[in-house]
Design a protein around this motif. Structure first.
Motif, PDB file in Angstrom:
ATOM      1  N   LEU A 109       0.837  -1.203   0.000  1.00 29.04           N
ATOM      2  CA  LEU A 109       0.000   0.000   0.000  1.00 29.04           C
ATOM      3  C   LEU A 109       0.873   1.255   0.000  1.00 29.04           C
ATOM      4  O   LEU A 109       0.640   2.199  -0.773  1.00 29.04           O
ATOM      5  N   ALA A 110       1.918   1.235   0.834  1.00 30.99           N
ATOM      6  CA  ALA A 110       2.788   2.409   0.928  1.00 30.99           C
ATOM      7  C   ALA A 110       3.465   2.680  -0.415  1.00 30.99           C
ATOM      8  O   ALA A 110       3.557   3.826  -0.861  1.00 30.99           O
ATOM      9  N   LEU A 111       3.916   1.610  -1.086  1.00 32.59           N
ATOM     10  CA  LEU A 111       4.588   1.793  -2.375  1.00 32.59           C
ATOM     11  C   LEU A 111       3.602   2.293  -3.413  1.00 32.59           C
ATOM     12  O   LEU A 111       3.924   3.116  -4.263  1.00 32.59           O
ATOM     13  N   PHE A 166       8.100  10.487   2.338  1.00 29.16           N
ATOM     14  CA  PHE A 166       8.037  10.623   3.797  1.00 29.16           C
ATOM     15  C   PHE A 166       6.765   9.993   4.364  1.00 29.16           C
ATOM     16  O   PHE A 166       6.819   9.138   5.245  1.00 29.16           O
ATOM     17  N   ALA A 167       5.614  10.383   3.808  1.00 35.17           N
ATOM     18  CA  ALA A 167       4.348   9.876   4.339  1.00 35.17           C
ATOM     19  C   ALA A 167       4.264   8.360   4.177  1.00 35.17           C
ATOM     20  O   ALA A 167       3.890   7.639   5.107  1.00 35.17           O
ATOM     21  N   GLY A 168       4.631   7.871   2.969  1.00 32.52           N
ATOM     22  CA  GLY A 168       4.534   6.437   2.717  1.00 32.52           C
ATOM     23  C   GLY A 168       5.425   5.645   3.650  1.00 32.52           C
ATOM     24  O   GLY A 168       4.978   4.695   4.311  1.00 32.52           O
ATOM     25  N   ALA A 169       6.704   6.052   3.745  1.00 34.22           N
ATOM     26  CA  ALA A 169       7.652   5.286   4.545  1.00 34.22           C
ATOM     27  C   ALA A 169       7.294   5.374   6.027  1.00 34.22           C
ATOM     28  O   ALA A 169       7.327   4.366   6.736  1.00 34.22           O
ATOM     29  N   GLY A 210       6.242   7.432  17.446  1.00 36.34           N
ATOM     30  CA  GLY A 210       6.806   8.585  16.744  1.00 36.34           C
ATOM     31  C   GLY A 210       8.161   8.281  16.140  1.00 36.34           C
ATOM     32  O   GLY A 210       8.618   8.990  15.229  1.00 36.34           O
ATOM     33  N   LEU A 211       8.802   7.208  16.611  1.00 33.65           N
ATOM     34  CA  LEU A 211      10.153   6.881  16.146  1.00 33.65           C
ATOM     35  C   LEU A 211      10.238   6.723  14.626  1.00 33.65           C
ATOM     36  O   LEU A 211      11.103   7.334  13.988  1.00 33.65           O
ATOM     37  N   PRO A 212       9.327   5.909  14.020  1.00 35.32           N
ATOM     38  CA  PRO A 212       9.386   5.791  12.557  1.00 35.32           C
ATOM     39  C   PRO A 212       9.231   7.141  11.857  1.00 35.32           C
ATOM     40  O   PRO A 212       9.871   7.373  10.830  1.00 35.32           O
ATOM     41  N   LEU A 213       8.420   8.022  12.452  1.00 37.06           N
ATOM     42  CA  LEU A 213       8.250   9.357  11.876  1.00 37.06           C
ATOM     43  C   LEU A 213       9.586  10.085  11.817  1.00 37.06           C
ATOM     44  O   LEU A 213       9.961  10.655  10.793  1.00 37.06           O
ATOM     45  N   VAL A 214      10.304  10.026  12.942  1.00 34.91           N
ATOM     46  CA  VAL A 214      11.587  10.717  13.010  1.00 34.91           C
ATOM     47  C   VAL A 214      12.562  10.117  11.999  1.00 34.91           C
ATOM     48  O   VAL A 214      13.217  10.835  11.232  1.00 34.91           O
ATOM     49  N   VAL A 215      12.634   8.763  11.981  1.00 31.12           N
ATOM     50  CA  VAL A 215      13.565   8.106  11.057  1.00 31.12           C
ATOM     51  C   VAL A 215      13.230   8.475   9.614  1.00 31.12           C
ATOM     52  O   VAL A 215      14.105   8.839   8.828  1.00 31.12           O
ATOM     53  N   ALA A 216      11.925   8.402   9.282  1.00 34.82           N
ATOM     54  CA  ALA A 216      11.531   8.705   7.904  1.00 34.82           C
ATOM     55  C   ALA A 216      11.877  10.138   7.559  1.00 34.82           C
ATOM     56  O   ALA A 216      12.342  10.433   6.447  1.00 34.82           O
ATOM     57  N   ALA A 217      11.704  11.052   8.530  1.00 36.79           N
ATOM     58  CA  ALA A 217      12.022  12.453   8.259  1.00 36.79           C
ATOM     59  C   ALA A 217      13.509  12.619   7.998  1.00 36.79           C
ATOM     60  O   ALA A 217      13.921  13.284   7.043  1.00 36.79           O
ATOM     61  N   ILE A 218      14.338  11.972   8.847  1.00 35.95           N
ATOM     62  CA  ILE A 218      15.791  12.095   8.666  1.00 35.95           C
ATOM     63  C   ILE A 218      16.201  11.531   7.312  1.00 35.95           C
ATOM     64  O   ILE A 218      16.946  12.147   6.552  1.00 35.95           O
TER      65      ILE A 218
END
Lengths: 491, 153, 316
Positions: free
Chosen positions: B97-99, B108-111, B131-139
């Motif tokens: 779905l994300a892909l 960013f949103a997908g990952a 929130g961790l995946p959010l931070v990682v995806a942002a970085i």
């Protein structure tokens, strides 16, 4: 000459370049999907304004650093950062799970440095004669050599030979997809342009090792909230005696790495696995391999780092790069006025020897930086999987995309991840699959090239001393494997 | 990863049988589709053409996989368990779905979305840690786009 | 060069005089331009494109971002740019193979002439016919004559490349038995001819090896002589009706406003004819070969037709 060249290195910028190069190489190499090719290509524009010697030292530092960096994530996460460190993951991760991650990393570091120094000495002493020798390897020789490598992987990989054979064949079949190397016609592309390029190695690697790890953990999680057990970190001292005991392994692995590196187009993954298998079959305790044997970490690391020096031999002496990384390095040399080729050593001997000496001396910053980096990196093993794996998922998507900047490769990565999950769950070994994918298409191409040059006659495979020698090696390895089997059956 | 011992009679089929069976089916289908998937232009060249090598490899694969199936009929297999398999399918589905959405919603949103679902599947219940995946995806998104000059979707 | 600079001034002047031109064209470029390179980062096409882009930034007043889209020998990137918005913010630095070789052979999902507009050509490595230094073949004629009795093998960078097709048509025309052996890249074909595994090779980047005597240059596949080896004839000079002109040029999606195109052509031409760019390319061992957008379009059209003919003869 050597002294003059050394004097060229007494310059603060050289040291800065070496440190920056190695450090950025290690970091980029540790991220799955990002490898030395990309790191060097990124840094070439940065070196435009630099002097030639520090610029080249920076880029070669990145090359060496990235090959080593791949093994850090291989050991700590079981996710090889570059294809060449897939062999390191087998025993390195097993050690890390026992809490000996630090020791595994140190073995990897010292073996890498040993491989580097060996191949660099070979490069300095024998670049031109070896480049001539490499030219004797035509299509027929390459085809036999690759057949030999495939046999070694199947026969001496440990575990079931039938399973290994199945995996090699699956890899070779995957390698068929794309444009036919000889006639350029599409094969199994389903009429889609996206398939023309075939399955690229790096997305498949990330899928097989990183994505499948995420799926395996999702499958294996038994408890809902409780934390998984984390092994306590053990002291990570590596004594010199331990390294000295594996001196023969280190030497043989370095020789394999350097030799394969000189030949165009095989890369560093295959020699890493060949050295691993060789170390295993020479070992007094082959059953310890796969369960965390230090020698199983050292052998592939020495080999894949030795490839760097070997690959520079034809690149510098003839101006003929063997793979994508050395092609990029060739461009960097040219930009700095050091055109590789027959005139390089004559016209720019001083610069070239200064660069070689810097490569040797860069072992010192590599060890220091490596040890510093480990202090931080080792704590990765203490992170809970449920915190780590989402990050790995994101990095896997990113890494697969970055290879060709295309989403198709990310789909390939996901498909490989599902397959990798099935194979690992069914205890089929993954390394032979990787080797089959790497060698399948080049093997077919060399085979057909040889038959084209000979006008269809198969005598070309027995037509030169090298082909006869390789055919002998193939027969010998078959015989040894058969003999070992018979002995096991009788015992 | 537990293939051990010989049970009496036929073992219950599990992962290994499934994988081997899938491989066999794939190899046979590929052999069947070979001629339509690979066009051959003849330049009058001697030796094998574009179909020879794939055909050889596929026949070999089909043969050894069949052999494997026969040999391991009596071996105990790693049986399916439905609940864990559901978790695996959930991870795969959310990544698909994300892909699928990535070209329209961006990397960013997908990952980050995929990362959050993966941590939920792995048993994360602490909302702060989600929130961790959010931070990682942002970085990763920022570093990739600006540091490494990769045109992420 | 003077002419182009005057032209660009005239254009700028023209735009100032006629404010009726739409705002978009006047402002162009008002944001970063993307220059797609259809090969991986670090290759010669990539490095030279990055250089020309960074030099043109000063003239255009906006950053030019180089983006690598490797894969399928450049056709993926060509297809993407052919379908991009024709607003002048997506350009491609491309070469012969995805422009007129591969499209002549099979459906690639774009038509170079219909879907793209050439802006200029700035480089193109010469491909030479080389044999080992100790080969018995002293000239192209001798090679072709030799191939009439015994098959002569020649290596190229890959199946169905421009070099392969050019020699295939030579073989057809002269009746010579020229056996093609495709390699995975020009470097490996060069290694094979150095090692004597093939009798000849059609490769670029041969200069130092020829000057060292390890290889002998019999001729060039291009339409003009290599300035480093003025004595090596082109195929046409040697009496063979085939050529493989090598191009490296910049193109935009079809439908881009002509004024934007003119502005880009002026800027890139000025940069490409500068001494700084020449020095840079010499270090890379690449020639600077400037051709206007219109000339480049004609070259592509001629070769597309020629290669379609060759492919038709070969295929069936």
């Amino acid at each position: 000459m050597l002294v003059d060249a050394f004097l060229e290195l007494l310059n603060l910028w050289v040291l800065v370049a070496a440190v920056v190069g190695i450090a950025s190489g290690v970091i980029i190499g540790a991220i799955p999907g990002l490898g030395p090719t990309m790191a060097i290509a990124l840094l070439i524009p940065v070196t435009f304004s630099m002097d030639s010697i520090p610029a080249i030292i920076l880029l070669l530092g990145v090359y060496q650093g990235a090959i080593f960096g791949g093994s850090i994530s291989a050991v700590l996460l079981n996710v090889p950062g570059t294809p060449s460190s897939a062999a390191t993951a087998i025993d390195g991760f097993a050690m890390a799970r026992r809490g000996e991650g630090g020791r595994a990393l140190r073995f990897a570091l010292y073996a890498s440095v040993a491989g580097n120094i060996f191949s660099c000495l070979v490069l300095m002493a024998l670049a031109e004669p070896l480049a001539r020798f490499a030219l004797d390897f035509g299509p027929a020789e390459m085809a036999l050599l690759m057949l030999f490598a495939l046999l070694v992987i199947v026969l001496f990989g440990g575990g079931s030979k039938l399973d290994a054979l199945i995996m090699v064949l699956v890899g070779a079949c995957a390698g068929v997809v794309g444009l036919d190397p000889i006639s350029g016609t599409p094969r199994f592309t389903f009429g889609s342009f996206a398939f023309d390029n075939g399955f690229q190695l790096i997305p498949v690697l990330i899928g097989l090792f990183a994505m499948s790890e995420v799926l395996l953990q999702a499958f294996d999680r038994d408890h809902d909230v409780s934390d998984a057990e984390v092994p306590p970190l053990k002291a990570s001292v590596v004594r010199f005696v331990e390294l000295w005991r594996m001196r023969i392994t280190l030497l043989l692995s370095s020789v394999i790495g350097t030799f394969v590196g000189i030949l165009p187009g095989i890369g560093s993954t295959v020699p890493a696995f060949m050295s691993y298998n060789l170390a295993r079959s020479r070992s007094a305790a082959p059953e310890s391999f796969g369960k965390g044997a230090p020698e199983g970490v050292a052998a592939p690391e020495a080999a894949n780092n030795a490839v760097t020096g070997g690959a520079l031999v034809p690149t510098l002496a003839l101006g003929i790069p063997g793979d994508a990384v050395t092609a990029v390095i060739l461009g960097a040399f040219m930009l700095h006025g050091l055109a590789p080729g027959p005139f390089l050593f004559r016209d720019h001997g001083l610069e070239v020897y200064a660069i070689f000496e810097a490569l040797l001396l860069s072992s010192i910053p590599t060890v220091i930086l490596g040890l510093l980096f480990f202090r931080v990196a080792i704590h990765v093993t203490r992170i809970q999987p449920r915190h780590l794996l989402p990050a790995i998922t994101i990095l896997a998507v990113f890494g697969a995309f970055s290879v060709n900047n295309s989403l198709f490769d990310v789909w390939v990565m996901l498909g490989a991840g599902v397959l990798g999950f099935l194979f690992r769950r069914s205890s089929f070994p993954l390394p032979p699959l990787l080797i089959g994918l790497i060698l399948g298409a080049p093997f077919e191409q060399s085979l057909r090239q040889a038959l084209l040059t000979s006008g269809g006659g198969y005598d070309i495979f027995f037509g030169s001393p090298i082909t006869i020698g390789l055919a002998g090696l193939i027969a010998l390895s078959l015989a040894i494997s058969l003999a070992l089997n018979l002995r096991k059956a009788r015992a | 990863m537990s293939v051990k011992g010989f049970g009496g009679g036929l073992a219950r089929p599990g992962f290994r049988t499934l994988t081997t069976g899938l491989l066999l089916a794939a190899a046979l289908w590929a052999l069947y589709a070979l001629d339509s998937q690979i066009q051959v232009f003849s330049f009058g060249d001697a030796g094998p053409d574009a179909r020879s090598f794939p055909r050889l490899v596929l026949w070999l694969l089909a043969a050894v996989v069949a052999l494997r199936l026969v040999l391991s009929l009596r071996r105990e297999d790693d049986a399916f368990r439905l609940r864990p398999l559901g978790r695996v399918l959930a991870v795969v589905a959310v990544t698909i779905l994300a892909l699928w959405l990535m070209p329209s919603v961006g990397f960013f949103a997908g990952a980050a979305g995929a990362g959050i679902v993966v941590s939920l599947v792995l048993g994360e219940r602490n909302p702060l840690m989600l929130g961790l995946p959010l931070v990682v995806a942002a970085i990763v998104a920022f570093g990739g786009q600006h540091g490494l000059n990769i045109p992420l979707p | 060069m003077k002419f182009t600079r005057r032209l660009s001034l005239a254009l700028l002047g023209g735009m100032a005089l006629f404010p009726s031109a739409t705002l978009a064209q006047q402002d162009y470029p008002s944001r970063a331009i993307t220059l797609v390179v259809p090969y991986g980062a670090g290759g010669t096409t990539d490095i030279s494109a990055r250089q020309i882009a960074s030099m043109a930034e000063d003239l255009l007043g906006q950053p030019i971002v180089v983006e690598n889209q490797p894969g399928a020998s450049g056709t993926n990137a060509m297809r993407a740019v052919a379908g991009a918005d024709p607003d002048g913010y997506t350009l491609i630095a491309t070469t012969s193979s995805p422009s007129f070789v591969t499209p002549a052979l099979r459906d690639v999902g774009y038509d170079t002439l219909q879907d793209l507009v050439p802006i200029l050509n700035y480089s193109g490595p010469y491909h030479g016919v080389v044999v080992p230094g100790d080969s018995a073949y002293e000239s192209l004629d001798a090679l072709i004559e030799g191939a009439k009795s015994d098959a002569v093998t020649y290596g190229t960078a890959g199946a169905m490349g421009g070099a392969h097709l050019a020699f295939a048509s030579v073989a057809k025309e002269t009746g010579a038995k020229l056996q093609h052996v495709p390699f995975d890249g020009a470097a490996k074909a060069t290694a094979a001819v150095l090692g004597g595994h093939v009798d000849a090779a059609l490769v670029p980047a041969y200069r130092d090896l020829v000057q060292d005597g390890q290889l002998r240059l019999l001729g060039v596949l291009d339409g003009s002589n290599d300035p480093d080896f003025p004595d090596a004839p082109t195929l046409k000079e040697a009496g063979l009706a085939a050529e493989f002109p090598s191009i490296v040029g910049i193109m935009a999606p079809a439908g881009t406003d002509p004024e934007i195109l003119a502005k880009l052509e002026a800027a890139f031409t000025e940069v490409a004819s500068s001494e700084e760019f020449e020095t840079f390319m010499t270090d890379l061992s690449q020639p600077v070969r400037i051709m206007s957008g219109a000339d480049l379009a004609r070259t592509i059209e001629d070769n597309l037709t020629a290669y379609r003919e060759i492919a038709k003869d070969l295929g069936n």
